[in-house]
Write a protein that holds these residues in place. Structure first.
Motif, mmCIF file in Angstrom:
data_model
loop_
_atom_site.group_PDB
_atom_site.id
_atom_site.type_symbol
_atom_site.label_atom_id
_atom_site.label_comp_id
_atom_site.label_asym_id
_atom_site.label_seq_id
_atom_site.Cartn_x
_atom_site.Cartn_y
_atom_site.Cartn_z
ATOM 1 N N GLU A 86 -10.464 15.363 17.117
ATOM 2 C CA GLU A 86 -11.791 15.433 16.501
ATOM 3 C C GLU A 86 -11.998 16.782 15.814
ATOM 4 O O GLU A 86 -12.543 16.850 14.696
ATOM 5 N N SER A 87 -11.522 17.838 16.483
ATOM 6 C CA SER A 87 -11.643 19.158 15.854
ATOM 7 C C SER A 87 -10.826 19.222 14.571
ATOM 8 O O SER A 87 -11.288 19.721 13.531
ATOM 9 N N GLU A 88 -9.573 18.691 14.648
ATOM 10 C CA GLU A 88 -8.726 18.688 13.460
ATOM 11 C C GLU A 88 -9.333 17.829 12.357
ATOM 12 O O GLU A 88 -9.261 18.168 11.169
ATOM 13 N N SER A 89 -9.931 16.684 12.771
ATOM 14 C CA SER A 89 -10.565 15.821 11.771
ATOM 15 C C SER A 89 -11.721 16.540 11.079
ATOM 16 O O SER A 89 -11.868 16.463 9.850
ATOM 17 N N ARG A 90 -12.509 17.233 11.869
ATOM 18 C CA ARG A 90 -13.611 17.987 11.252
ATOM 19 C C ARG A 90 -13.083 19.073 10.316
ATOM 20 O O ARG A 90 -13.616 19.285 9.219
ATOM 21 N N ARG A 91 -11.983 19.725 10.760
ATOM 22 C CA ARG A 91 -11.418 20.781 9.913
ATOM 23 C C ARG A 91 -10.868 20.197 8.613
ATOM 24 O O ARG A 91 -11.073 20.741 7.513
ATOM 25 N N LEU A 92 -10.152 19.032 8.754
ATOM 26 C CA LEU A 92 -9.588 18.409 7.556
ATOM 27 C C LEU A 92 -10.677 17.903 6.622
ATOM 28 O O LEU A 92 -10.531 17.949 5.393
ATOM 29 N N GLY A 140 -13.354 18.448 1.625
ATOM 30 C CA GLY A 140 -14.514 18.745 0.784
ATOM 31 C C GLY A 140 -14.251 19.921 -0.139
ATOM 32 O O GLY A 140 -14.598 19.896 -1.329
ATOM 33 N N GLU A 141 -13.590 20.947 0.441
ATOM 34 C CA GLU A 141 -13.267 22.103 -0.392
ATOM 35 C C GLU A 141 -12.292 21.721 -1.498
ATOM 36 O O GLU A 141 -12.428 22.157 -2.654
ATOM 37 N N SER A 142 -11.277 20.869 -1.131
ATOM 38 C CA SER A 142 -10.289 20.455 -2.137
ATOM 39 C C SER A 142 -10.938 19.625 -3.231
ATOM 40 O O SER A 142 -10.609 19.762 -4.423
ATOM 41 N N GLU A 143 -11.839 18.733 -2.836
ATOM 42 C CA GLU A 143 -12.523 17.926 -3.843
ATOM 43 C C GLU A 143 -13.351 18.807 -4.777
ATOM 44 O O GLU A 143 -13.380 18.588 -5.997
ATOM 45 N N ALA A 144 -13.995 19.788 -4.183
ATOM 46 C CA ALA A 144 -14.775 20.699 -5.030
ATOM 47 C C ALA A 144 -13.860 21.468 -5.977
ATOM 48 O O ALA A 144 -14.152 21.633 -7.178
#
Length: 449
Positions: free
Chosen positions: A225-231, A236-240
């Motif tokens: 879950e932590s990794e999922s939140r990080r990814l 989001g950053e990559s999309e931006a």
């Protein structure tokens, strides 16, 4: 008459019985009284017996036996009246008793009962003797019965002992069986208890492992879950960033396209000017011509007439040969032995080369036909047709190896089509970058014309 006899001196009226009347004699006396009872009037009966006057003798003996015996003993007059009835009923017996000589053949009990009622002289002895005789008879009868009973009991005892022995043996057998079953059950019980203990231990272990796995899974889930939140955050950053890049690319695309086009035009014009300045001649030597092989001799014109066509060919051959600067390499004997193996080798070669020449004229592709020359004693006299290069492998070198050398001699990127049904050849040339085609496909292409 009874009174007279009873009152005469010397008769038995004064005699007294010093013991109880024997039971057998008493029963006979009651019977005599009951029989004589019916011949008396009610007035002649004692007061206590008058109520039984209407009874039958049997019923009277049953219900009034004690009363009649007591009346005979206590009432002399009643006894005399019964004695008279007895003399009337049994004159011989009573006469013998009165004479003092009872008949020997008479029943002692009947004699004693009659003497008890008549009371002749010596009646006490008769009653006593009858009682003793009855006792002896009873004793003998009891002895016989006792002996019979003893024998019966002995037989029953023997049978019981036999049954006891049999039952004992059976019980012993059952006991042994029960002991064995008990031991077996004990063993099974111990084994079952051991299994239960092992099962409980395994269950505890499984529970512990499950708890450990559950805890580990929980840890992994938390980490995931932590990794999922990080990814997700990185996504989001990559999309931006991607959107920003796209925007920047849209803004700068026209400038870059213009610069690339300008550079391409410059290179083309420079290459054309350099070619004119150097006066470069057209390419006259092909890479396949640099491979060391034996060329055939020239064929005569009359051999060209032996060429023939075969069946239809799929369009893949035309598609491959339509590629720029395509080079067709044919495994000669592999194709001829697939299409027309019954022909001699020379005619096979001529037929194949004629078909290849026609194909080369139609497609304009560079065509090389390779034959196996490892076992040839001398070079083959053959005139290669126009547009077809014919090569024979040197002694000690197979046609397959020569084909692989031809493929390796080509520059990377040039389309090379190798026709052979040999899987080893096809795999080898495919690894080198060439396109293998089955011999049957080329034969079908020849048949199409």
């Amino acid at each position: 008459m009874a009174q007279t006899q009873g009152g005469e001196p010397g008769d038995g009226a004064a005699e007294v019985l010093d013991r109880p009347l024997p039971d057998g004699v008493r029963r006979r006396v009651v019977g005599i009284v009951s029989d004589g009872f019916g011949g008396l009037t009610v007035a002649e009966l004692p007061t206590q017996l008058r109520q039984y006057a209407r009874f039958t003798p049997t019923r009277r003996a049953k219900f009034a036996g004690n009363a009649m015996a007591a009346a005979v003993e206590a009432d002399p007059l009643f006894r005399q009246r019964i004695a008279e009835k007895l003399r009337e009923a049994q004159p011989e017996l009573t006469g013998a008793l009165d004479a003092g000589s009872p008949p020997p053949a008479a029943d002692p009990l009947d004699v004693a009962a009659a003497a008890y009622v008549l009371r002749p002289a010596g009646w006490v002895k008769l009653v006593t003797a009858a009682g003793e005789e009855a006792q002896r008879a009873d004793a003998e009868r009891a002895g016989e019965e006792s002996r019979a009973e003893l024998e019966r009991l002995r037989a029953e005892l023997a049978a019981a002992r036999g049954q006891v022995r049999t039952e004992t043996e059976r019980l012993r057998g059952e006991l042994e069986t029960a002991k064995k079953e008990s031991e077996s059950l004990h063993r099974k019980l111990r084994a079952a208890l051991s299994d239960v203990k092992r099962g409980e231990a395994a269950l505890r272990k499984a529970r512990a492992e499950r708890e450990a796995e559950r805890a580990e899974a929980q840890v992994r889930l938390s980490a995931a879950e932590s990794e999922s939140r990080r990814l997700k955050a990185r996504l989001g950053e990559s999309e931006a960033a991607l959107e920003a890049s796209r925007k920047a690319a849209r803004e700068g695309r026209s400038v870059e396209d213009m610069r690339i086009r300008l550079l391409l035009d410059t290179v083309l014009e420079a290459s054309q000017g350099l070619r004119r300045e150097l006066a470069l001649p057209p390419v006259s030597v092909r890479p396949a011509e640099t491979v060391d092989a034996v060329e055939p001799g020239r064929m005569t014109p009359k051999d060209i007439a032996n060429r023939a066509l075969s069946e239809d060919d799929p369009a893949i051959v035309d598609q491959l040969l339509a590629l720029p600067q395509a080079h067709l390499v044919v495994d000669g004997y592999n194709v001829t032995k697939t299409g027309y193996p019954q022909m001699p080798l020379e005619k096979q070669r001529l037929r194949l080369l004629g078909q290849l020449a026609q194909l080369a004229a139609q497609t304009g592709a560079e065509t090389t036909c390779v034959f196996d020359g490892a076992e040839l004693a001398a070079p083959v006299l053959l005139a290669p047709p126009r547009g077809v290069r014919v090569l024979f492998s040197k002694p000690g070198v197979t046609a397959d190896e020569l084909i692989r050398r031809l493929v390796r001699a080509e520059p990377p990127g040039r389309p090379v089509i190798v026709v052979s049904t040999d899987r080893e050849v096809a795999d080898g040339v495919a690894r080198a970058g060439a396109r293998p085609v089955a011999s049957a496909v080329l034969l079908k292409r020849f048949s199409r014309g």
